[in-house]
Write a protein that holds these residues in place. Structure first.
Motif, PDB file in Angstrom:
ATOM      1  N   PRO A 139       0.798  -1.234   0.000  1.00 52.86           N
ATOM      2  CA  PRO A 139       0.000   0.000   0.000  1.00 52.86           C
ATOM      3  C   PRO A 139       0.826   1.277   0.000  1.00 52.86           C
ATOM      4  CG  PRO A 139      -1.002  -1.629   1.436  1.00 52.86           C
ATOM      5  CD  PRO A 139       0.309  -2.219   1.002  1.00 52.86           C
ATOM      6  N   ALA A 140       1.939   1.294   0.730  1.00 59.90           N
ATOM      7  CA  ALA A 140       2.752   2.505   0.767  1.00 59.90           C
ATOM      8  C   ALA A 140       3.378   2.787  -0.597  1.00 59.90           C
ATOM      9  CB  ALA A 140       3.838   2.368   1.838  1.00 59.90           C
ATOM     10  N   TYR A 141       3.844   1.733  -1.270  1.00 64.90           N
ATOM     11  CA  TYR A 141       4.448   1.893  -2.596  1.00 64.90           C
ATOM     12  C   TYR A 141       3.411   2.438  -3.582  1.00 64.90           C
ATOM     13  CZ  TYR A 141       7.421   0.638  -6.612  1.00 64.90           C
ATOM     14  OH  TYR A 141       8.203   0.675  -7.751  1.00 64.90           O
ATOM     15  N   CYS A 180      -4.045  -6.753  -4.654  1.00 63.46           N
ATOM     16  CA  CYS A 180      -3.394  -5.549  -5.170  1.00 63.46           C
ATOM     17  C   CYS A 180      -4.401  -4.587  -5.790  1.00 63.46           C
ATOM     18  CB  CYS A 180      -2.344  -5.924  -6.212  1.00 63.46           C
ATOM     19  SG  CYS A 180      -0.824  -6.622  -5.537  1.00 63.46           S
ATOM     20  N   VAL A 181      -5.435  -5.123  -6.435  1.00 63.46           N
ATOM     21  CA  VAL A 181      -6.450  -4.258  -7.018  1.00 63.46           C
ATOM     22  C   VAL A 181      -7.097  -3.409  -5.933  1.00 63.46           C
ATOM     23  CG1 VAL A 181      -8.635  -4.167  -8.264  1.00 63.46           C
ATOM     24  CG2 VAL A 181      -6.892  -5.834  -8.936  1.00 63.46           C
ATOM     25  N   ALA A 182      -7.442  -4.039  -4.807  1.00 67.45           N
ATOM     26  CA  ALA A 182      -8.050  -3.301  -3.697  1.00 67.45           C
ATOM     27  C   ALA A 182      -7.081  -2.250  -3.160  1.00 67.45           C
ATOM     28  CB  ALA A 182      -8.467  -4.271  -2.595  1.00 67.45           C
ATOM     29  N   GLU A 183      -5.811  -2.598  -3.050  1.00 59.75           N
ATOM     30  CA  GLU A 183      -4.818  -1.645  -2.541  1.00 59.75           C
ATOM     31  C   GLU A 183      -4.635  -0.474  -3.506  1.00 59.75           C
ATOM     32  OE1 GLU A 183      -1.328  -3.971  -1.850  1.00 59.75           O
ATOM     33  OE2 GLU A 183      -2.252  -5.140  -0.220  1.00 59.75           O
ATOM     34  N   ALA A 187      -5.420   3.467  -2.881  1.00 59.40           N
ATOM     35  CA  ALA A 187      -4.410   4.499  -3.098  1.00 59.40           C
ATOM     36  C   ALA A 187      -4.902   5.600  -4.029  1.00 59.40           C
ATOM     37  CB  ALA A 187      -3.144   3.872  -3.676  1.00 59.40           C
ATOM     38  N   GLY A 188      -6.055   5.369  -4.696  1.00 57.11           N
ATOM     39  CA  GLY A 188      -6.641   6.394  -5.554  1.00 57.11           C
ATOM     40  C   GLY A 188      -6.432   6.201  -7.040  1.00 57.11           C
ATOM     41  N   PHE A 189      -6.011   5.011  -7.464  1.00 53.73           N
ATOM     42  CA  PHE A 189      -5.822   4.785  -8.896  1.00 53.73           C
ATOM     43  C   PHE A 189      -7.170   4.794  -9.610  1.00 53.73           C
ATOM     44  CE2 PHE A 189      -1.591   3.596  -7.716  1.00 53.73           C
ATOM     45  CZ  PHE A 189      -0.844   3.870  -8.856  1.00 53.73           C
TER      46      PHE A 189
END
Length: 410
Positions: A139-141, A180-183, A187-189
């Motif tokens: 998430p941070a990345y 990863c999709v949820a993350e 993150a706002g993608f």
């Protein structure tokens, strides 16, 4: 190992383009492809221009290091500015691919993007994408990428089945791409893609359906599904030759494609290119559409290909040789070709026929047009678009797209 580069004429040391390349450029979008050639491990099916740390050891020295790669690639972005001179176009799309771009620090990818912004400017609605290995982000990345200007991300999922991933030598665990999709959403993608591969030796129809269902359950707005191509020189090709795993035939590929199109359509995804489906026009990959529509793009990085105004060129493949050329103030271009009007006509047919909008019948010559009428009668082209002057593939036509193209380019 990576496939060989094509032949071509030499690229000038300063990278300059023929005078014919830039007139009319204002009418064409400009994109950038940034190639990151590093991978943690080599997948058995891959023949892309990528390198593991072991493969680079002793062959490129400090010049081939991941640690300073961003600065090297930025040098090529600055070279692009010099070559394109006073070209006023802001960049419409940026796509960072590989390899595994997310093996670099998020800050490195952001700095590469910032260099494009500084040198060229970005269009107000620019699409900025990176590919990502599911195991190389957190998430941070992802938050750092989004804050740095990335608004689209593509995760390599390939399959939801462990035994299929094992044949492909993929190292991520099932379920991680979906997480990863949820993350990425958190993150706002704006847009998220999942890449899938069908036709892996040992994969069943049920395995393929499970992969599609898992991908859709994650909530992406774009899915790419590609038939596995067994390239000579890869580990997978050697395993098949030794009889360790079976080869998948074309009929199986066709069946899997039909399953994909049915499952994705039922979930609200429309095909817009033979191997790509999206939930809306906004969710399409605009960068790939630049390729398919013959626009201009600069490919930066080892082995990257570029096209500007009918001139196509490609860089040296090895990261060490690439960095050495730029360090010496020279273009890393290995060769180039000037496309004739006929080359460009043929390429338009080859690429645009794969799109949902199809290709104008006016591009076809007499024999190609006669072939298009046969394809229409055989149910390979849609009738209504044909009557309106365009060749558009039917579902059956998509299964036989390569054959249809061969007939139409005559």
């Amino acid at each position: 190992m990576p496939s060989a580069l094509p032949d071509g004429e030499p690229v000038p040391d300063d990278g300059s383009l023929p005078a014919s390349a830039l007139p009319g450029s204002a009418d064409r979008p400009l994109g950038f492809y940034l190639h990151v050639p590093y991978c943690a491990t080599r997948c058995g099916y891959c023949d892309f221009n990528t390198y593991t740390a072991t493969e680079l050891r002793g062959t490129g020295g400090v010049l081939a290091s991941r640690d300073n790669y961003a600065e090297t690639l930025i040098d090529e972005i600055r070279l692009a500015r010099k070559v394109l001179g006073d070209d006023p176009r802001p960049v419409r799309t940026v796509f960072v691919g590989g390899g595994t771009p997310t093996l670099l620090a998020a800050g490195d990818l952001v700095r590469m993007l910032a260099a494009i912004r500084d040198e060229f400017g970005l269009a107000e609605d620019a699409e900025v994408t990176t590919e990502a290995n599911p195991e190389s982000v957190d998430p941070a990345y992802l938050a750092a990428l989004r804050e740095g200007g990335f608004n689209r991300i593509s995760f390599g999922m390939q399959s939801a089945r462990q035994h299929v991933l094992k044949v492909l030598d993929r190292t991520h665990t099932p379920g991680r791409p979906e997480a990863c999709v949820a993350e990425a959403r958190a993150a706002g993608f704006d847009h998220v893609n999942l890449d899938l591969i069908y036709g892996t030796p040992g994969e069943s129809d049920d395995d393929w359906r499970a992969s599609l269902e898992s991908a859709l359950g994650a909530g992406p707005d774009h899915v790419s599904a590609y038939a596995l191509i067994v390239e000579e020189g890869t580990q997978l090709a050697r395993r098949i030759r030794r009889g360790e795993v079976p080869m998948t035939d074309d009929d199986v590929h066709a069946d899997r494609y039909l399953i994909a199109d049915s499952v994705l359509a039922e979930a609200g995804f429309d095909w817009y290119e033979v191997s790509n489906w999206a939930t809306s026009e906004a969710a399409r990959c605009l960068h790939n559409e630049l390729y398919w529509r013959g626009a201009d793009w600069w490919g930066a990085g080892p082995g990257a290909h570029s096209h500007v105004g009918g001139v196509r060129w490609w860089n040296v493949k090895h990261p060490g040789a690439y960095a050495a050329a730029l360090a010496a103030g020279k273009s890393p271009g290995a060769g180039r070709e000037l496309l004739s009007d006929e080359d460009r006509r043929v390429e338009r047919i080859l690429l645009e026929l794969r799109l949902r909008e199809g290709v104008p019948l006016g591009l076809l010559r007499e024999e190609g047009f006669a072939a298009s009428k046969r394809s229409l009668e055989e149910g390979l082209l849609e009738r209504v678009p044909f009557e309106q002057g365009r060749a558009v593939l039917t579902l059956r036509g998509r299964l036989l797209a390569d054959a249809v193209v061969r007939d139409l380019v005559d």
